[in-house]
Every structure is written in structure tokens, then in C-alpha cells.
Design a protein around this motif. Structure first.
Motif, PDB file in Angstrom:
ATOM      1  N   LEU A  60      39.702  -7.912 -68.535  1.00  0.00           N
ATOM      2  CA  LEU A  60      39.487  -8.572 -67.254  1.00  0.00           C
ATOM      3  C   LEU A  60      39.872  -7.688 -66.079  1.00  0.00           C
ATOM      4  CD1 LEU A  60      38.809 -11.161 -65.726  1.00  0.00           C
ATOM      5  CD2 LEU A  60      41.173 -11.857 -66.013  1.00  0.00           C
ATOM      6  N   LEU A  61      40.850  -6.869 -66.291  1.00  0.00           N
ATOM      7  CA  LEU A  61      41.320  -6.018 -65.207  1.00  0.00           C
ATOM      8  C   LEU A  61      40.292  -4.960 -64.822  1.00  0.00           C
ATOM      9  CD1 LEU A  61      44.986  -5.708 -66.335  1.00  0.00           C
ATOM     10  CD2 LEU A  61      44.222  -6.591 -64.135  1.00  0.00           C
ATOM     11  N   GLY A  62      39.220  -4.881 -65.582  1.00  0.00           N
ATOM     12  CA  GLY A  62      38.120  -4.019 -65.191  1.00  0.00           C
ATOM     13  C   GLY A  62      38.390  -2.556 -65.422  1.00  0.00           C
ATOM     14  N   GLU A  68      42.847 -12.234 -60.336  1.00  0.00           N
ATOM     15  CA  GLU A  68      44.046 -11.951 -61.122  1.00  0.00           C
ATOM     16  C   GLU A  68      45.078 -11.202 -60.272  1.00  0.00           C
ATOM     17  OE1 GLU A  68      43.847  -9.217 -64.465  1.00  0.00           O
ATOM     18  OE2 GLU A  68      45.227 -10.543 -65.528  1.00  0.00           O
ATOM     19  N   PRO A  73      36.942 -12.650 -60.894  1.00  0.00           N
ATOM     20  CA  PRO A  73      38.189 -13.007 -61.564  1.00  0.00           C
ATOM     21  C   PRO A  73      39.211 -11.860 -61.613  1.00  0.00           C
ATOM     22  CG  PRO A  73      36.330 -12.999 -63.110  1.00  0.00           C
ATOM     23  CD  PRO A  73      35.759 -12.829 -61.741  1.00  0.00           C
ATOM     24  N   ALA A  74      38.735 -10.623 -61.592  1.00  0.00           N
ATOM     25  CA  ALA A  74      39.687  -9.494 -61.601  1.00  0.00           C
ATOM     26  C   ALA A  74      40.447  -9.443 -60.270  1.00  0.00           C
ATOM     27  CB  ALA A  74      38.941  -8.178 -61.836  1.00  0.00           C
ATOM     28  N   TYR A 121      39.123 -19.078 -65.680  1.00  0.00           N
ATOM     29  CA  TYR A 121      39.087 -18.184 -66.835  1.00  0.00           C
ATOM     30  C   TYR A 121      40.357 -18.355 -67.683  1.00  0.00           C
ATOM     31  CZ  TYR A 121      39.485 -13.787 -69.390  1.00  0.00           C
ATOM     32  OH  TYR A 121      39.656 -12.852 -70.365  1.00  0.00           O
ATOM     33  N   ARG A 147      42.849  -9.788 -71.605  1.00  0.00           N
ATOM     34  CA  ARG A 147      43.437  -9.651 -70.287  1.00  0.00           C
ATOM     35  C   ARG A 147      43.140  -8.270 -69.724  1.00  0.00           C
ATOM     36  NH1 ARG A 147      47.647 -11.989 -67.602  1.00  0.00           N
ATOM     37  NH2 ARG A 147      48.340 -10.719 -65.886  1.00  0.00           N
TER      38      ARG A 147
END
Lengths: 109, 425
Positions: free
Chosen positions: B9-11, A33, A29-30, A101, B6
Motif C-alpha cells: 500500500l505504501l507504494g 495512510e 489510500p497511500a 481499506y 501494508r
């Protein structure tokens, strides 16, 4: 335009009814995105009366199948055909995972 | 979704990023890295928003833009046609400031010291940066047409930086009598929005046909071919037959001289044309500050690394949008928006250690040619060894059925709404 709006509305309804599939396991999912940043140049963040649907509203299976259909030319929009042809399976899975997500976060299925 | 989620999620794995998210605001303000963005257009607004939003306050983002609002050059031809209001293509920076914490300096950048990493503003204020994004758009080469300078543009507007110039051109078209001659002089390559002058020709014709049908449009070109040429010429014949004449460079079409008092335009071929309205779009170069900062080469544009849009001239500086040399990517609002997202990712990677993915770019240009008819061209791009390369491309076809064209016209409006939200909302 009216027909397109109706389709979007129907898909949104389907999504909210919980028919969207689970997130595909192999999608990141990253990565999705990041890839989705390409989509937001045309796809709105929420429902509008335009002809371009918000992607998080599309059920996951539908989203994946639509991109594959654009890749083969079965679906006709040349913008989306070019977009889809530039995506591999990993990219499509990651986009699907991200939008699934996002749908969860927005209170969808 | 929540902003914190958020960011998760960007890790983000960097200690700096995670630590700062949880830190008190004051501490953050003292220690967080600084990004300065010069220019609040399609590229600058997008990169300011994306860095601020996706770093969730871990990076301080300053946007240097003198204007309070931004009127998009894309879609300004629809205003010239009378289809849209100027307000509908004008956007504010308030969301960038209030939702994402961007600091908007309504000031002009007058100098950049890329060694000391400081931007100096007209007010005298100095803004130090860790990363600088230069997105100044275009300036004009006013030395290329005799008699045409900034003052002359008040009589013969270029209308290629949207706002007052666009309004001036529209006012002149409204005031023109039926039977008048409109001269449109497209610039030589490379320039902002390659189909722009020809969409403009179509939409001015659209306006004239409805209100002043005896009028003529002379397109006095310095080039022998242009973007979407077959599509435009087909539309001109179908919708505005006899109203538009295109004079290519090889037939002496290039404008070499103007006289704003006599309202005459002299062509390279020797013709002197008396114009009712003259839309002179001069040759272009990167915005002034890019030259001042030493980022441009002899071409007048700024070389970049195709994988990041980083300047190949100065460290810790990115150039994006019209000012950059993006090789196969045209100079367009869509392209600048796409490039900005790659820059934002690279900045977060460099400053916070966020994940970095290979650069991907896209462009699509819709051009309206009549009330229910639009065409489009677009491509996907990737970073090659030395330049940005095309992965895949498409263009509308001349023989498309009317319903496809009508759909493209509707799609263009939907795109405009989405991309301006992506930049400013």
C-alpha cells in the motif's frame, strides 16, 4: 463517557453490518495512510473504553460527513475542528479510502 | 492487515525495497541500509517503530537507549497528584524489538562522527549508519542557578526527566507536614512542555488540598507570562483559592540561588524562602549527545530543515523532539511523535524510494487542573520556507461549562493510552 462508548459500539456494529459505503474513487489510500499517522496520536488502533473511537470502524460516509461538520463548526470538539480545517477534500477522501481499506483488511465490510 | 499488504500500500517502487522484502533474511542482513536512533523517548521510539514497521525489515533499525523502560514526562504530573502509578506511565521497548525487529542497544551513545557516519557507544561498540536520528530530549543548564547542580537535584528535584526524580518529588510531598511551603520554580523559555510546571502546580495543589490543606505553593517564575495562563489562574482561584501564589519574573520571582542544606531558595527580588519541598526546574538545552555531535547552535538547540527535521548542520542526520528548533511547535511528547512520522517517511523515501508527501505536523497538549477538569491547546503545522509554521490553532476557553471540562479530562486519558500505544505497542 458511557454515551460515547455506546456511540462507538453502535458505529462499530453498523460498520460490521456492511452499511459502510464503497471507497471513494478519488482518494489515494497511500496518501491516506500517511495522513492517518496524524490520527493515531489520539485514536486507538482497536476498541478501548476511552472516549476516542478507532477510525477504521466508522462507516465511510459517516467519517467524511463528520470531518466536514468539524470544518464548519457544526461538530464542536476544538481539537477535531483544527484537524479538519487543515484537511482539503483530497485529504479527506484519501483518509476515507485508507480507513475503508483498513476495515476490509480487518474483516469488516 | 498483513504486513506485506501494508508495504504494498505504501507504494514502494524502488527495486531495492521490493527485492529485499523477498530476499532471504541473511542476505537482507548483509545489505540492507542502517538507521541508528539515539534516544528512546517519545520521538526516538516512534521513529524506530515506524521505520522498522513500514519498511518491513528492508531497513535495519538500531535504537540506542541505556534504559530498559521509559517513563513518560507527560502525565507524570498525574502521578504527583496521586492519580496514576509510576508503572502506568512506564513503557517497555519489547514490542519494538519483538514485533518490528528493532535492535535495542542498552548502551549510551558517547560520540558521533558525522563525517564517517558512525556512532560510538560507551561499551566501545561502533554503529555505522546510513541515516542517523538524534532524539536525546533535554539536558539542564546547571550553571544558571547558584548552588543548583545534579547533586542538588537529589534534595530539590527538578522532576523534569521522569522516573527517579518524579518519584523523589512525590516522596517529599508525601513526607511534608500540613502547613508546609512547596516552591515550584518553572524554567525560562524555551523548555520542555510549556504548560507542564503550571499543570504540576495545579495537581500538587489538588493533592495538598485533599491531604494537607494548610500548605502553600509558591510559584517562583523567571517569566512574566506562561502557557494557558488565564486557564490555569482561573482554575487556581476556583479550586485552590489562597493556596497558590505566582511570583512573575518582573516582580523578582526568578530563583537565583538555592541552599539544599538550609532548604532555602533565594529570589532575584531578594526574598529568601524556606521551603518544605523545592521543585527547581532549571533552564534547558538539547541533550548532551546533540552537542557532542556538533548539531546544536549557540542557542543550545539544534537547527533543522522544516520539511524533514533533517539537521542543517550535518548530512544524513535528523534531530527531532525537544532537542530540535521546531520554531512554533512546542517541545512536547505529542510534537516529537508527530515529527518522528515525518522523519520516518523521509528516511524510507531516501533509502527505499518510497512515496514522499509534504510534511504535516500536529500538537495538542492537555493539562489537568482538577479532578474532573482539564484544558487543552493545540495546532496544525506545515513546513514554511525557513521554519515550521502554524496552519490552525485552538485553545480551551475560561468560561467552558463543567461537562466540557470533564469531557476534556476523559479525552486526555484516552489520548495518553493511544499515543503511548503509537510509540511503544
Amino acid at each position: 463517557m458511557t454515551r460515547a462508548r455506546a456511540i462507538v459500539a453502535t458505529l462499530a456494529g453498523v460498520s460490521l453490518l456492511g452499511l459502510a459505503g464503497p471507497v471513494r474513487g478519488e482518494g489515494d489510500p497511500a496518501y491516506g495512510e500517511y495522513l492517518a499517522n496524524e490520527c493515531t496520536a489520539c485514536h486507538p488502533p482497536d476498541v478501548t473504553d476511552g472516549v476516542i473511537p478507532p477510525l477504521w470502524m466508522l462507516p465511510t460516509d459517516y467519517f467524511i460527513e463528520a470531518l466536514k461538520a468539524y470544518q464548519t463548526g457544526e461538530r464542536e470538539n476544538p481539537v477535531m475542528q483544527a484537524v479538519a480545517r487543515a484537511l482539503g477534500d483530497e485529504e479527506i477522501a484519501s483518509l476515507a479510502a485508507y480507513f475503508a481499506y483498513l476495515r476490509e483488511q480487518k474483516g469488516g465490510s | 492487515m498483513s504486513r506485506l499488504t501494508r508495504r504494498g500500500l505504501l507504494g514502494t517502487t524502488a527495486v531495492l525495497g521490493v527485492g529485499l522484502v523477498a530476499a532471504p533474511h541473511v542476505l537482507r542482513a548483509q545489505t540492507r541500509p542502517k538507521v541508528v536512533v539515539i534516544g528512546g523517548g517519545a520521538g526516538g521510539a516512534t521513529v524506530a517503530k515506524y521505520v522498522a514497521r513500514d519498511s518491513k525489515g528492508a531497513i535495519e533499525v538500531a535504537l540506542v537507549e541505556p534504559k530498559e523502560t521509559y517513563t513518560t514526562c507527560f502525565y507524570s504530573n498525574l502521578y504527583l497528584a496521586g492519580w496514576r502509578s509510576l508503572e502506568s506511565i512506564t513503557h517497555r521497548y519489547v514490542n519494538l524489538v519483538e514485533k518490528y525487529g528493532v535492535i535495542h542497544y542498552r548502551d549510551m551513545a558517547v560520540d558521533v562522527d558525522t563525517g564517517k557516519k558512525v556512532v560510538r557507544l560507551a561499551s566501545g561498540r561502533e554503529l555505522p549508519y546510513d541515516k542517523l536520528v538524534v532524539a536525546p530530549g533535554i539536558d539542564f543548564r546547571f550553571d544558571t542557578i547558584e548552588g543548583y547542580d545534579e547533586a542538588a537535584s537529589m534534595d530539590m528535584p527538578h522532576a523534569y526527566q521522569a522516573g527517579e526524580q518524579t518519584a523523589l518529588l512525590r516522596t517529599q510531598l508525601e513526607a511534608m507536614e500540613d502547613g508546609g511551603t512547596v516552591v515550584i520554580a518553572p524554567p525560562p523559555n524555551p523548555y520542555r512542555c510549556p504548560p507542564g510546571p503550571y499543570e504540576r502546580t495545579s495537581l500538587i495543589a489538588n493533592y495538598l488540598k485533599k491531604t494537607k490543606p494548610k500548605s502553600k505553593i509558591l510559584v517562583c517564575d523567571s517569566k512574566d507570562k506562561f502557557s494557558k495562563q488565564a486557564l490555569f489562574q482561573d482554575a487556581w482561584q476556583r479550586y485552590y483559592d489562597g493556596m497558590i501564589e505566582w511570583i512573575p519574573g518582573e516582580l523578582g520571582g526568578r530563583v537565583v540561588k538555592v541552599d539544599t542544606k538550609a532548604m532555602t531558595v533565594t529570589l532575584e527580588g531578594g526574598d529568601v524562602i524556606k521551603a518544605s519541598v523545592a521543585n527547581i526546574i532549571p533552564a534547558q538545552k538539547a541533550g548532551w549527545i546533540a552537542h557532542r555531535a556538533g548539531l546544536a547552535n549557540d542557542s543550545g538547540w539544534c537547527p533543522i530543515d522544516p520539511d524533514s527535521m533533517a539537521s542543517t548542520v550535518a548530512q544524513d542526520v535528523y534531530v527531532l523532539g525537544d532537542a530540535s528548533i521546531a520554531s512554533k511547535m512546542p517541545k512536547s511528547g505529542f510534537a516529537a511523535n508527530s515529527q518522528a512520522k515525518v522523519v520516518a517517511m523521509d528516511i524510507r523515501h531516501q533509502l527505499l524510494g518510497d512515496k514522499r508527501f509534504p510534511a504535516r505536523y500536529r500538537n495538542t497538549c492537555w493539562s489537568s487542573v482538577a479532578d474532573n477538569d482539564a484544558v487543552k491547546v493545540g495546532a496544525s503545522y506545515k513546513a514554511g520556507e525557513t521554519q515550521i509554521e502554524v496552519v490552525d490553532k485552538f485553545i480551551s476557553q475560561v468560561d467552558e461549562p463543567p461537562e466540557v471540562r470533564a469531557q476534556t479530562r476523559a479525552e486526555a486519558d484516552a489520548w495518553y493510552d493511544s499515543i503511548t500505544q503509537d510509540m511503544f505497542a
